[in-house]
Write a protein that holds these residues in place. Structure first.
Motif, PDB file in Angstrom:
ATOM      1  N   VAL A   1       0.759  -1.275   0.020  1.00  0.00           N
ATOM      2  CA  VAL A   1       0.026  -0.069   0.156  1.00  0.00           C
ATOM      3  C   VAL A   1       1.022   1.226  -0.020  1.00  0.00           C
ATOM      4  O   VAL A   1       2.034   1.291   0.550  1.00  0.00           O
ATOM      5  N   LYS A   2       0.288   2.418  -0.553  1.00  0.00           N
ATOM      6  CA  LYS A   2       1.001   3.465  -0.493  1.00  0.00           C
ATOM      7  C   LYS A   2       0.690   4.463   0.726  1.00  0.00           C
ATOM      8  O   LYS A   2      -0.679   4.650   0.965  1.00  0.00           O
ATOM      9  N   ILE A   3       1.532   4.727   1.537  1.00  0.00           N
ATOM     10  CA  ILE A   3       1.283   5.454   2.937  1.00  0.00           C
ATOM     11  C   ILE A   3       2.125   6.773   2.679  1.00  0.00           C
ATOM     12  O   ILE A   3       3.500   6.679   2.487  1.00  0.00           O
ATOM     13  N   ARG A   4       1.670   7.869   2.942  1.00  0.00           N
ATOM     14  CA  ARG A   4       2.462   9.126   3.259  1.00  0.00           C
ATOM     15  C   ARG A   4       1.713   9.938   4.294  1.00  0.00           C
ATOM     16  O   ARG A   4       1.116  10.832   4.372  1.00  0.00           O
ATOM     17  N   GLN A   5       2.153   9.352   5.463  1.00  0.00           N
ATOM     18  CA  GLN A   5       1.822  10.044   6.910  1.00  0.00           C
ATOM     19  C   GLN A   5       2.820  10.216   7.649  1.00  0.00           C
ATOM     20  O   GLN A   5       3.852   9.676   7.912  1.00  0.00           O
ATOM     21  N   THR A   6       2.474  11.892   8.362  1.00  0.00           N
ATOM     22  CA  THR A   6       3.525  12.076   9.358  1.00  0.00           C
ATOM     23  C   THR A   6       2.779  12.658  10.642  1.00  0.00           C
ATOM     24  O   THR A   6       1.848  13.410  10.547  1.00  0.00           O
ATOM     25  N   LEU A   7       3.381  12.224  11.631  1.00  0.00           N
ATOM     26  CA  LEU A   7       3.016  12.734  12.935  1.00  0.00           C
ATOM     27  C   LEU A   7       4.026  13.733  13.565  1.00  0.00           C
ATOM     28  O   LEU A   7       5.148  13.333  13.436  1.00  0.00           O
ATOM     29  N   ILE A   8       3.459  14.911  14.041  1.00  0.00           N
ATOM     30  CA  ILE A   8       4.474  15.931  14.747  1.00  0.00           C
ATOM     31  C   ILE A   8       3.934  16.012  15.980  1.00  0.00           C
ATOM     32  O   ILE A   8       2.544  16.628  16.212  1.00  0.00           O
ATOM     33  N   GLY A   9       4.552  15.586  17.121  1.00  0.00           N
ATOM     34  CA  GLY A   9       4.338  15.795  18.398  1.00  0.00           C
ATOM     35  C   GLY A   9       4.799  16.981  18.898  1.00  0.00           C
ATOM     36  O   GLY A   9       5.862  17.397  18.803  1.00  0.00           O
ATOM     37  N   GLY A  10       3.870  17.771  19.809  1.00  0.00           N
ATOM     38  CA  GLY A  10       4.140  18.813  20.730  1.00  0.00           C
ATOM     39  C   GLY A  10       3.703  18.727  21.985  1.00  0.00           C
ATOM     40  O   GLY A  10       3.049  17.708  22.328  1.00  0.00           O
ATOM     41  N   SER A  11       4.232  19.700  22.784  1.00  0.00           N
ATOM     42  CA  SER A  11       3.894  19.436  24.271  1.00  0.00           C
ATOM     43  C   SER A  11       2.560  19.848  24.706  1.00  0.00           C
ATOM     44  O   SER A  11       1.909  19.503  25.598  1.00  0.00           O
ATOM     45  N   LYS A  12       1.921  20.495  23.480  1.00  0.00           N
ATOM     46  CA  LYS A  12       0.509  21.133  23.652  1.00  0.00           C
ATOM     47  C   LYS A  12      -0.495  20.160  23.002  1.00  0.00           C
ATOM     48  O   LYS A  12      -1.512  19.856  23.315  1.00  0.00           O
ATOM     49  N   LYS A  13      -0.413  20.252  21.580  1.00  0.00           N
ATOM     50  CA  LYS A  13      -0.958  19.461  20.609  1.00  0.00           C
ATOM     51  C   LYS A  13      -0.233  18.751  19.644  1.00  0.00           C
ATOM     52  O   LYS A  13       1.048  18.719  19.734  1.00  0.00           O
ATOM     53  N   MET A  14      -0.923  17.965  18.829  1.00  0.00           N
ATOM     54  CA  MET A  14      -0.047  17.026  18.025  1.00  0.00           C
ATOM     55  C   MET A  14      -0.721  17.164  16.540  1.00  0.00           C
ATOM     56  O   MET A  14      -1.962  17.395  16.185  1.00  0.00           O
ATOM     57  N   ILE A  15       0.119  17.239  15.422  1.00  0.00           N
ATOM     58  CA  ILE A  15      -0.477  17.189  14.172  1.00  0.00           C
ATOM     59  C   ILE A  15      -0.144  15.819  13.254  1.00  0.00           C
ATOM     60  O   ILE A  15       0.725  15.125  13.469  1.00  0.00           O
ATOM     61  N   VAL A  16      -1.253  15.560  12.562  1.00  0.00           N
ATOM     62  CA  VAL A  16      -1.185  14.412  11.752  1.00  0.00           C
ATOM     63  C   VAL A  16      -1.494  14.638  10.343  1.00  0.00           C
ATOM     64  O   VAL A  16      -2.357  15.556   9.968  1.00  0.00           O
ATOM     65  N   TYR A  17      -0.415  14.674   9.547  1.00  0.00           N
ATOM     66  CA  TYR A  17      -0.296  15.131   8.318  1.00  0.00           C
ATOM     67  C   TYR A  17      -0.330  13.745   7.263  1.00  0.00           C
ATOM     68  O   TYR A  17       0.530  13.165   7.009  1.00  0.00           O
ATOM     69  N   ASN A  18      -1.428  13.894   6.316  1.00  0.00           N
ATOM     70  CA  ASN A  18      -1.782  12.788   5.597  1.00  0.00           C
ATOM     71  C   ASN A  18      -1.692  13.141   4.196  1.00  0.00           C
ATOM     72  O   ASN A  18      -2.647  13.667   3.666  1.00  0.00           O
ATOM     73  N   ASP A  19      -0.677  12.968   3.456  1.00  0.00           N
ATOM     74  CA  ASP A  19      -0.658  13.662   2.073  1.00  0.00           C
ATOM     75  C   ASP A  19      -1.357  13.142   1.010  1.00  0.00           C
ATOM     76  O   ASP A  19      -1.793  13.627   0.038  1.00  0.00           O
ATOM     77  N   ILE A  20      -1.630  11.835   1.157  1.00  0.00           N
ATOM     78  CA  ILE A  20      -2.667  11.039   0.460  1.00  0.00           C
ATOM     79  C   ILE A  20      -3.983  11.538   0.511  1.00  0.00           C
ATOM     80  O   ILE A  20      -4.739  11.575  -0.648  1.00  0.00           O
ATOM     81  N   GLU A  21      -4.553  11.972   1.544  1.00  0.00           N
ATOM     82  CA  GLU A  21      -5.711  12.513   1.598  1.00  0.00           C
ATOM     83  C   GLU A  21      -6.164  13.548   0.853  1.00  0.00           C
ATOM     84  O   GLU A  21      -5.450  14.446   0.644  1.00  0.00           O
ATOM     85  N   PRO A  22      -7.194  13.424   0.144  1.00  0.00           N
ATOM     86  CA  PRO A  22      -7.649  14.339  -1.098  1.00  0.00           C
ATOM     87  C   PRO A  22      -7.892  16.129  -0.504  1.00  0.00           C
ATOM     88  O   PRO A  22      -7.492  16.952  -1.222  1.00  0.00           O
ATOM     89  N   SER A  23      -8.602  16.159   0.704  1.00  0.00           N
ATOM     90  CA  SER A  23      -8.619  17.455   0.942  1.00  0.00           C
ATOM     91  C   SER A  23      -8.336  17.932   2.491  1.00  0.00           C
ATOM     92  O   SER A  23      -7.663  18.737   2.990  1.00  0.00           O
ATOM     93  N   GLU A  24      -8.673  16.847   3.456  1.00  0.00           N
ATOM     94  CA  GLU A  24      -8.331  17.158   4.985  1.00  0.00           C
ATOM     95  C   GLU A  24      -6.811  16.565   5.234  1.00  0.00           C
ATOM     96  O   GLU A  24      -6.725  15.634   5.841  1.00  0.00           O
ATOM     97  N   LYS A  25      -6.052  17.051   4.648  1.00  0.00           N
ATOM     98  CA  LYS A  25      -4.569  16.557   4.528  1.00  0.00           C
ATOM     99  C   LYS A  25      -3.744  16.751   6.007  1.00  0.00           C
ATOM    100  O   LYS A  25      -2.863  16.126   6.604  1.00  0.00           O
ATOM    101  N   ILE A  26      -4.384  17.815   6.933  1.00  0.00           N
ATOM    102  CA  ILE A  26      -3.866  18.251   8.178  1.00  0.00           C
ATOM    103  C   ILE A  26      -4.967  18.138   9.153  1.00  0.00           C
ATOM    104  O   ILE A  26      -6.098  18.694   8.901  1.00  0.00           O
TER     105      ILE A  26
END
Length: 336
Positions: free
Chosen positions: A227-252
């Protein structure tokens, strides 16, 4: 100052047609010359664009007065020679990632381009995506607190190459993103990798990069995934970001989740925090269009590109160091 830059494109295989389309769409340049070793490709371009000159010899294109800037979309091992020929003939350069296949070669390209005051642009396209630009702004505002980690999975059933392993192909994306987001080099790099096909370079790689302030990045790249996966997790002390480049619209997606440390009677207790999630709006403009426009803007106004030769050199330096670590069974190596 020229108002219209004349562009020559070398290499019209996998990525070349996208470059041709975007530079043809730009308001401040026009494509005058193209080169490829496949004559059928050239015949097809000539049929649809009769005013464009074509050649199978890239040196003819570089030496032609109808070309101000050259776009290099060829295998990695050719970047060095073609770039030096461009510099020798006074041409600005837009080169596909990575800049070259060694630190020594990349450094020479950077130095010689600077001496001739030529624009050197390395196409680390992800830096020009709305997603990464948005994440950069969030980090600058400290919207997720202190940065803790970056964890990326970039895998697919890939195109096996003879002259470059999976790090040169896929890991360069995350390394360029990290340099842009962090605005600093890692302290050390360690990596492991494996080849499952005889006489082929590594098709799986794992890289760990350590930065200052206890920030760590982990990159997983793989050409043998079903499968093709393009996903990045960025962790912070307050909040966290999920970045999915394959997602057509809701990438972040930004999650108000994390942990809280509580000390009671000299004992540490961890509690979990769960809040709302937010999906930022992105206009999803084509990154390559933004990159090509930026390249032309830098030529016209004598500006330094966001992804200039120095950034390209740093990416090559980290990849080369990671490969050294890989050959030493994952030993951690300090970045010079």
């Amino acid at each position: 100052m020229k108002k219209n830059i004349k562009i020559g494109i070398i290499g019209l295989g996998y990525w070349g047609p996208n470059l041709l389309r975007n530079f043809q769409s730009s308001k401040h340049c026009h494509v005058t010359y193209v080169c490829d070793i496949n004559k059928k490709i050239l015949d097809n371009i000539k049929k649809n664009n009769p005013l464009i000159s074509t050649t199978t010899n890239y040196k003819e294109l570089i030496k032609n007065s109808k070309v101000d800037a050259v776009v290099i979309s060829t295998p990695i091992k050719t970047h060095y020679e073609i770039s030096l020929d461009c510099i020798k003939n006074g041409k600005h350069i837009f080169v596909e990632k990575p800049l070259s296949d060694s630190i020594k070669k990349a450094r020479e390209i950077v130095i010689k381009a600077k001496r001739k005051n030529l624009t050197l642009f390395v196409d680390h396209t992800f830096i020009y995506t709305d997603s990464i630009i948005k994440i950069k702004k969030l980090l600058e505002k400290k919207a997720i607190g202190k940065l803790l980690y970056y964890d990326s999975t970039r895998i697919n059933l890939g195109l096996f190459q003879d002259d470059a392993n999976v790090l040169w192909d896929l890991a360069v994306h995350d390394i360029s993103i990290l340099l842009y987001l962090m605005n600093s080099m890692p302290i050390s790099v360690s990596a492991t990798g494996h080849s499952h096909i005889k006489n082929k370079p590594e098709n799986i790689g794992f890289i760990t990069l350590k930065f200052k302030n206890n920030f760590v990045a982990h990159i997983n790249v793989n050409w043998l995934s079903p499968v093709k996966i393009r996903q990045t997790l960025i962790g912070g002390s307050k909040k966290m970001i999920v970045y999915n480049d394959i997602e057509p619209s809701e990438k972040i997606k930004i999650y108000d989740k994390g942990i809280t440390e509580n000390w009671e009677r000299k004992k540490l207790f961890i509690s979990y925090r769960t809040g709302d999630s937010v999906i930022p709006h992105l206009d999803n403009s084509e990154a390559l269009s933004r990159a090509s426009d930026h390249f032309i803007h830098c030529i016209l106004h004598n500006k330094t590109p966001i992804t200039d030769g120095n950034i390209g050199l740093k990416v090559v330096s980290i990849i080369e160091t990671a490969i050294k670590s890989m050959k030493k069974n994952g030993v951690s190596i300090k970045i010079k």
